[in-house]
Design an enzyme around this catalytic site. Structure first.
Site, PDB file in Angstrom:
ATOM      1  N   ASP A   9       0.825  -1.198   0.000  1.00 22.39           N
ATOM      2  CA  ASP A   9       0.000   0.000   0.000  1.00 22.39           C
ATOM      3  C   ASP A   9       0.868   1.262   0.000  1.00 22.39           C
ATOM      4  O   ASP A   9       1.917   1.306   0.639  1.00 22.39           O
ATOM      5  CB  ASP A   9      -0.877  -0.040   1.260  1.00 22.39           C
ATOM      6  CG  ASP A   9      -1.901   1.057   1.316  1.00 22.39           C
ATOM      7  OD1 ASP A   9      -2.783   1.096   0.440  1.00 22.39           O
ATOM      8  OD2 ASP A   9      -1.829   1.880   2.250  1.00 22.39           O
TER       9      ASP A   9
ATOM     10  N   GLU B 188       1.489   0.045  -4.795  1.00 26.70           N
ATOM     11  CA  GLU B 188       0.484   1.043  -5.155  1.00 26.70           C
ATOM     12  C   GLU B 188       1.205   2.373  -5.368  1.00 26.70           C
ATOM     13  O   GLU B 188       1.694   2.974  -4.412  1.00 26.70           O
ATOM     14  CB  GLU B 188      -0.553   1.172  -4.047  1.00 26.70           C
ATOM     15  CG  GLU B 188      -1.639   2.182  -4.362  1.00 26.70           C
ATOM     16  CD  GLU B 188      -2.532   2.479  -3.178  1.00 26.70           C
ATOM     17  OE1 GLU B 188      -3.725   2.763  -3.396  1.00 26.70           O
ATOM     18  OE2 GLU B 188      -2.039   2.458  -2.035  1.00 26.70           O
TER      19      GLU B 188
END
Length: 623
Positions: A216, A274
């Site tokens: 993330d 990400e």
């Protein structure tokens, strides 16, 4: 040019993850096994054969760690425990075993830009200014304006509206949080903090057999440490967008290289990052270059962000876009790795966006919904790179009904943006925000999976109150109904995924060339593999083409992205067929039901491909 240049540069010896199909599971909404209205890991295990039969190679499990759930698990309070409604650490072990027994792999969602305020590290950090973990987070003293009023260290606006700084009364300083106040940012400048991250959050799970991580917010670990105000681009707000202050910072490549060498590489773990606010290939390539030894691949968001009004204040002020714009973005990110040692990803859905069939397709009628979902599937499976699917995409799950009010939206971001609009007192802004939420909100992808037509769509038991409302259309759109239908979206995905594997030289590894760039209805492109690469595949896998191929193996993908009938391209000309050369229909989304011919039909000298029906897609190859 081809994309086969990783490490050994030989086709057939590429890393396993390049031609893998990944499937993202949002655990709260996938399958509830114990009747509490909240999905769980045992529920996922009970459906693992469904994923295996679909053609999934890797399950990506969104956050399941211990969390107060301020942001659906993206606020972790303990990386080595599982949030009780999801299950236990032993359940994760059982999931690893279930995947591995079927030749599948499992990756977890790694959230290490920030933790929860309930994490033990943060509790220690905020306990006193001289605590050893004080510098594991980012603390700054207050500033004061001309009137002597205390103000945050910078004027930065966070992703969920409002400032990026929260005042801590106990130690009389502000802490940084790019997201919610409950999600304080870790300080990657601290070596001790980084070592704890590698050991506590990564090695722990890799030792238990997990195969890697979706990482993330991977490009936000290195902030610009001068902590100065951002330029004022929104004069109506005290808080200004400032992604340039925290994305792709000065030490980011150093940090990720270290993370790979210390935590990922020793286990052969796959990594997909990400990568937000990084719109230029020259910025992205350093992250995915094999020689750089950082990440295996990343998610770049230019295409999936189409329609948003920006990531900050106007995000949900929907901005219509053209197919021409979309095609240009796809072409840009399909070709940026050609001639390099980098790799890319393919996706059009995830947990942070509206449903693809409602955004990029047409869900206005059952016929167009089904046709466009299949065409979107054909588009995705013919793209170069590692393919990522999101739960429900394979059955054409749609956005929440437009009649649902704001009370059905549960996501912290949706609520924050709506409340900000409501606080403005401007009816136009409120209506505009609600319109944008109906198209783009993260909530759409998070409603319960539609397994069957029983009450609660088979997600949980009848009579149980689900954490989010089940879609009104579950009796018509569900997996059980589609399993039994050979012409369903699900059946098409299964077939298309098999074709992607069989023709991976074209679809996974082939080069991309856009056709008809300015056409606002037809999305067409050529996928091509040079002869030398094909020869390598033939030696490894045998001749899948049944006879000696021409100099170059090519496919032309033709997708009608409109609700009107359109002429097809001159397929034989595009494929370079001359004389007795033939073009074969490899797969079509509507061909059999409309034209009455079986797939595999041949276009010989002088033959013309039939017109494309609304939302019809086809792939032809040269033979």
């Amino acid at each position: 040019m081809n994309n086969l240049h990783h490490e050994n540069g030989q086709f057939g010896k590429e890393p396993w993850w390049k031609d893998a199909t990944f499937y993202q599971v949002y655990p709260a909404s996938f399958k509830d096994s114990n009747g509490d209205g909240w999905g769980d890991i045992p529920g996922l295990i009970s459906k693992i054969d469904y994923l295996h039969e679909l053609g999934v190679d890797v399950v990506w499990l969104s956050p399941v760690f211990e969390s107060p759930q301020a942001d659906m698990g993206y606020d972790v309070s303990n990386y080595q425990e599982i949030y009780a409604p999801y299950g236990t650490v032993n359940d994760v072990d059982a999931l690893v075993e279930a995947c591995h027994n079927r030749g599948m792999k499992l990756i977890l969602d790694l959230v290490v830009n920030h933790t929860s305020i309930e994490h033990g590290w943060f509790k220690e950090s905020r306990s006193s200014k001289d605590n050893p973990k004080r510098d594991w987070y980012i603390w700054k003293p207050a500033r004061y304006d001309a009137q002597g009023q205390r103000i945050p260290p910078t004027n930065w606006r966070g992703y969920f509206a409002g400032p990026t700084w929260t005042w801590d009364e106990h130690t009389q300083e502000y802490y940084l949080h790019l997201y919610a106040p409950e999600q304080p940012d870790l300080n990657w400048e601290s070596e001790a903090c980084r070592e704890a991250i590698y050991d506590n959050t990564m090695r722990f799970w890799l030792e238990r057999g997990v195969d890697g991580f979706r990482i993330d917010t991977v490009n936000k670990y290195s902030k610009r440490t001068e902590y100065v105000d951002a330029p004022i681009t929104d004069p109506n707000s005290a808080h200004q967008p400032a992604p340039e202050m925290w994305c792709n910072g000065p030490r980011i490549h150093e940090f990720i290289h270290e993370m790979r060498n210390k935590a990922l590489a020793p286990y052969g773990a796959v990594s997909v990052g990400e990568l937000s606010n990084t719109p230029h290939p020259s910025q992205v390539l350093p992250y995915v270059s094999a020689a750089a030894q950082e990440l295996d691949m990343v998610f770049e968001f230019s295409m999936i962000r189409l329609g948003t009004g920006g990531m900050f204040g106007p995000k949900y002020a929907y901005v219509p876009y053209t197919l021409q714009t979309m095609k240009a973005i796809v072409a840009k990110w399909q070709t940026f790795i050609e001639g390099t040692d980098g790799w890319t990803t393919v996706f059009c859905e995830n947990h942070d966006n509206g449903r693809a069939v409602s955004r990029f397709g047409d869900d206005s009628t059952p016929e167009l919904w089904r046709a466009s979902a299949k065409t979107l599937a054909l588009w995705q499976i013919t793209m170069t790179g590692s393919l990522f699917l999101y739960q429900g995409q394979e059955i054409g799950m749609k956005n929440m009904p437009a009649t649902w009010g704001i009370d059905e939206y549960k996501d912290v971001e949706s609520i924050s943006f709506y409340n900000e609009a409501a606080a403005s007192g401007e009816p136009k802004k409120i209506a505009q925000t609600m319109e944008g939420l109906r198209i783009l909100a993260r909530d759409h992808s998070r409603i319960p999976f539609q397994w069957d037509d029983s009450p609660n769509a088979g997600f949980t038991d009848e009579g149980v109150k689900t954490w989010m409302r089940v879609h009104d259309a579950y009796k018509d759109i569900n997996a059980t109904k589609q399993v039994k239908d050979p012409n369903s979206i699900l059946s098409f995905y299964k077939r298309a995924l098999r074709l992607r594997k069989t023709y991976k030289d074209l679809f996974v590894f082939g080069s991309f060339r856009l056709l008809e760039a300015e056409d606002e209805a037809i999305f067409a492109y050529v996928k091509e593999v040079p002869r030398e690469v094909l020869d390598s595949q033939l030696q490894t896998n045998g001749n899948i083409y049944q006879k000696r191929p021409p100099k170059k193996r090519m496919a032309v993908v033709i997708l009608n992205f409109s609700s009107s009938k359109r002429d097809c391209l001159d397929v034989r000309s595009v494929l370079g067929c001359g004389g007795e050369d033939e073009a074969k229909l490899l797969v079509g989304t509507r061909y059999n039901e409309i034209h009455g011919n079986v797939e595999g039909s041949i276009l010989r000298n002088g033959a013309v491909a039939p017109s494309l029906e609304p939302w019809e897609g086809r792939v032809y190859v040269n033979f």
